[in-house]
Design a protein around this motif. Structure first.
Motif, PDB file in Angstrom:
ATOM      1  N   LEU A   1      11.517   3.802   1.934  1.00  0.00           N
ATOM      2  CA  LEU A   1      12.281   3.592   0.742  1.00  0.00           C
ATOM      3  C   LEU A   1      11.760   4.121  -0.326  1.00  0.00           C
ATOM      4  O   LEU A   1      10.856   3.528  -1.075  1.00  0.00           O
ATOM      5  CB  LEU A   1      12.572   2.254   0.683  1.00  0.00           C
ATOM      6  N   TYR A   2      12.344   4.925  -0.973  1.00  0.00           N
ATOM      7  CA  TYR A   2      11.648   5.564  -2.247  1.00  0.00           C
ATOM      8  C   TYR A   2      12.414   5.185  -3.179  1.00  0.00           C
ATOM      9  O   TYR A   2      13.595   5.459  -3.510  1.00  0.00           O
ATOM     10  CB  TYR A   2      11.627   7.340  -2.275  1.00  0.00           C
ATOM     11  N   LEU A   3      11.637   4.485  -4.286  1.00  0.00           N
ATOM     12  CA  LEU A   3      12.160   3.786  -5.203  1.00  0.00           C
ATOM     13  C   LEU A   3      11.747   4.173  -6.516  1.00  0.00           C
ATOM     14  O   LEU A   3      11.766   3.688  -7.728  1.00  0.00           O
ATOM     15  CB  LEU A   3      11.578   2.452  -5.261  1.00  0.00           C
ATOM     16  N   ASP A   4      11.477   5.720  -6.732  1.00  0.00           N
ATOM     17  CA  ASP A   4      11.453   6.479  -8.020  1.00  0.00           C
ATOM     18  C   ASP A   4      10.043   5.815  -8.689  1.00  0.00           C
ATOM     19  O   ASP A   4       9.922   5.847 -10.116  1.00  0.00           O
ATOM     20  CB  ASP A   4      12.371   6.241  -9.061  1.00  0.00           C
ATOM     21  N   GLY A   5       8.942   5.498  -7.906  1.00  0.00           N
ATOM     22  CA  GLY A   5       7.876   5.123  -8.323  1.00  0.00           C
ATOM     23  C   GLY A   5       7.882   3.645  -8.789  1.00  0.00           C
ATOM     24  O   GLY A   5       6.625   3.067  -8.835  1.00  0.00           O
TER      25      GLY A   5
ATOM     26  N   SER B   1       0.783  -1.191   0.025  1.00  0.00           N
ATOM     27  CA  SER B   1      -0.074   0.072   0.092  1.00  0.00           C
ATOM     28  C   SER B   1       0.778   1.144  -0.056  1.00  0.00           C
ATOM     29  O   SER B   1       0.644   2.155   0.786  1.00  0.00           O
ATOM     30  CB  SER B   1      -0.877  -0.017   1.270  1.00  0.00           C
ATOM     31  N   GLY B   2       1.876   1.256  -0.938  1.00  0.00           N
ATOM     32  CA  GLY B   2       2.533   2.415  -1.062  1.00  0.00           C
ATOM     33  C   GLY B   2       4.142   2.220  -1.207  1.00  0.00           C
ATOM     34  O   GLY B   2       4.321   1.189  -1.188  1.00  0.00           O
ATOM     35  N   ASP B   3       4.954   3.038  -0.666  1.00  0.00           N
ATOM     36  CA  ASP B   3       6.345   2.971  -0.536  1.00  0.00           C
ATOM     37  C   ASP B   3       6.801   1.653   0.414  1.00  0.00           C
ATOM     38  O   ASP B   3       6.265   2.145   1.511  1.00  0.00           O
ATOM     39  CB  ASP B   3       6.890   4.206  -0.418  1.00  0.00           C
ATOM     40  N   PRO B   4       7.712   0.842  -0.010  1.00  0.00           N
ATOM     41  CA  PRO B   4       8.140   0.188   1.081  1.00  0.00           C
ATOM     42  C   PRO B   4       8.968   0.876   2.364  1.00  0.00           C
ATOM     43  O   PRO B   4       9.263   2.085   1.905  1.00  0.00           O
ATOM     44  CB  PRO B   4       8.849  -0.974   0.443  1.00  0.00           C
TER      45      PRO B   4
ATOM     46  N   GLU C   1       9.234  -4.638  -9.243  1.00  0.00           N
ATOM     47  CA  GLU C   1       9.676  -4.326 -10.743  1.00  0.00           C
ATOM     48  C   GLU C   1      10.654  -3.089 -10.668  1.00  0.00           C
ATOM     49  O   GLU C   1      10.916  -2.722 -11.892  1.00  0.00           O
ATOM     50  CB  GLU C   1       8.305  -3.382 -11.409  1.00  0.00           C
ATOM     51  N   PHE C   2      11.262  -3.273  -9.758  1.00  0.00           N
ATOM     52  CA  PHE C   2      12.603  -2.369  -9.556  1.00  0.00           C
ATOM     53  C   PHE C   2      13.639  -2.828 -10.615  1.00  0.00           C
ATOM     54  O   PHE C   2      14.038  -3.913 -10.768  1.00  0.00           O
ATOM     55  CB  PHE C   2      13.225  -2.381  -8.134  1.00  0.00           C
ATOM     56  N   PRO C   3      14.379  -1.884 -11.525  1.00  0.00           N
ATOM     57  CA  PRO C   3      15.188  -2.258 -12.398  1.00  0.00           C
ATOM     58  C   PRO C   3      16.406  -3.223 -12.092  1.00  0.00           C
ATOM     59  O   PRO C   3      16.837  -4.032 -12.802  1.00  0.00           O
ATOM     60  CB  PRO C   3      15.686  -0.942 -13.088  1.00  0.00           C
ATOM     61  N   ASN C   4      16.834  -3.124 -11.005  1.00  0.00           N
ATOM     62  CA  ASN C   4      18.108  -3.599 -10.451  1.00  0.00           C
ATOM     63  C   ASN C   4      17.600  -5.008  -9.624  1.00  0.00           C
ATOM     64  O   ASN C   4      17.101  -5.033  -8.563  1.00  0.00           O
ATOM     65  CB  ASN C   4      18.780  -2.994  -9.602  1.00  0.00           C
ATOM     66  N   LYS C   5      17.217  -5.958 -10.418  1.00  0.00           N
ATOM     67  CA  LYS C   5      16.801  -7.258  -9.926  1.00  0.00           C
ATOM     68  C   LYS C   5      17.641  -7.981  -8.539  1.00  0.00           C
ATOM     69  O   LYS C   5      16.842  -8.618  -7.784  1.00  0.00           O
ATOM     70  CB  LYS C   5      16.426  -8.139 -10.878  1.00  0.00           C
ATOM     71  N   LYS C   6      18.549  -7.633  -8.513  1.00  0.00           N
ATOM     72  CA  LYS C   6      19.495  -8.173  -7.518  1.00  0.00           C
ATOM     73  C   LYS C   6      19.706  -7.447  -6.136  1.00  0.00           C
ATOM     74  O   LYS C   6      20.064  -7.818  -5.223  1.00  0.00           O
ATOM     75  CB  LYS C   6      20.933  -8.383  -8.001  1.00  0.00           C
ATOM     76  N   ARG C   7      18.938  -6.083  -6.273  1.00  0.00           N
ATOM     77  CA  ARG C   7      19.185  -5.263  -4.990  1.00  0.00           C
ATOM     78  C   ARG C   7      18.266  -5.909  -3.731  1.00  0.00           C
ATOM     79  O   ARG C   7      18.600  -5.948  -2.754  1.00  0.00           O
ATOM     80  CB  ARG C   7      18.587  -3.878  -5.172  1.00  0.00           C
ATOM     81  N   PHE C   8      17.193  -6.514  -4.160  1.00  0.00           N
ATOM     82  CA  PHE C   8      16.409  -6.862  -3.298  1.00  0.00           C
ATOM     83  C   PHE C   8      16.201  -8.417  -3.168  1.00  0.00           C
ATOM     84  O   PHE C   8      15.667  -9.064  -4.323  1.00  0.00           O
ATOM     85  CB  PHE C   8      14.872  -6.352  -3.418  1.00  0.00           C
ATOM     86  N   ILE C   9      16.376  -9.231  -2.227  1.00  0.00           N
ATOM     87  CA  ILE C   9      16.169 -10.713  -1.991  1.00  0.00           C
ATOM     88  C   ILE C   9      15.107 -10.725  -1.012  1.00  0.00           C
ATOM     89  O   ILE C   9      14.970 -10.480   0.052  1.00  0.00           O
ATOM     90  CB  ILE C   9      17.466 -11.366  -1.365  1.00  0.00           C
ATOM     91  N   ARG C  10      13.896 -11.516  -1.560  1.00  0.00           N
ATOM     92  CA  ARG C  10      12.895 -11.585  -0.837  1.00  0.00           C
ATOM     93  C   ARG C  10      13.175 -12.768   0.345  1.00  0.00           C
ATOM     94  O   ARG C  10      13.771 -14.130  -0.029  1.00  0.00           O
ATOM     95  CB  ARG C  10      11.649 -12.210  -1.969  1.00  0.00           C
TER      96      ARG C  10
END
Length: 149
Positions: free
Chosen positions: A51-55, A40-43, A60-69
């Motif tokens: 954490l603002y991720l430019d929308g 429901s908004g910015d993580p 869907e963040f371009p750098n797929k390796k930045r976040f590990i679920r």
């Protein structure tokens, strides 16, 4: 890769993240922070800072390796922890009593009552803490991330 990860924060995320939760937890590989995405908004990080991720969403963040679920706790059920704890109880009598209890209605509540009467709540809490730490460290190892310090 080495990151300044707060193991206690990671343990907290592992504790509260389960499949039926609306929240998803991630490890930010640039900061070592645990990120919470409730959809429901910015993580935000676990401290509540956004954490603002430019929308972009995390998915869907371009750098797929930045976040590990983080993996979810499959069932949010303590039944398997109870079974593992029972194995470590030295008293055959107490072990049998708890085994019979956890196969019944309201197993966890009955287990808690037995602990209050017959064993130590501290032992259960200590056992769960150790199990969680093993789980967290095993997961970190699988991601090839090392903690700093």
């Amino acid at each position: 890769m080495q990151l300044p990860i707060e193991i206690d924060e990671l343990k907290e995320a592992f504790t509260y993240y389960c499949e039926n939760s609306e929240c998803i937890y991630y490890l930010d590989t640039t900061t070592g922070k645990i990120i919470l995405d409730n959809g429901s908004g910015d993580p935000m990080n676990i401290d509540g800072n956004f954490l603002y991720l430019d929308g972009y969403s995390i998915e869907e963040f371009p750098n797929k390796k930045r976040f590990i679920r983080l993996p979810s706790n499959k069932s949010c059920d303590e039944y398997y922890e109870l079974q593992a704890f029972i194995i470590e109880i030295e008293s055959q009598w107490l072990r049998n009593k708890i085994e019979n209890t956890i196969d019944s209605y309201q197993a966890f509540q009955r287990f808690q009552k037995i602990l209050q009467r017959e064993a130590s709540e501290y032992e259960w809490s200590n056992f769960r803490t150790k199990q969680l730490e093993k789980l967290v460290l095993k997961w970190l190892e699988s991601t090839e991330i090392e903690t700093q310090g």
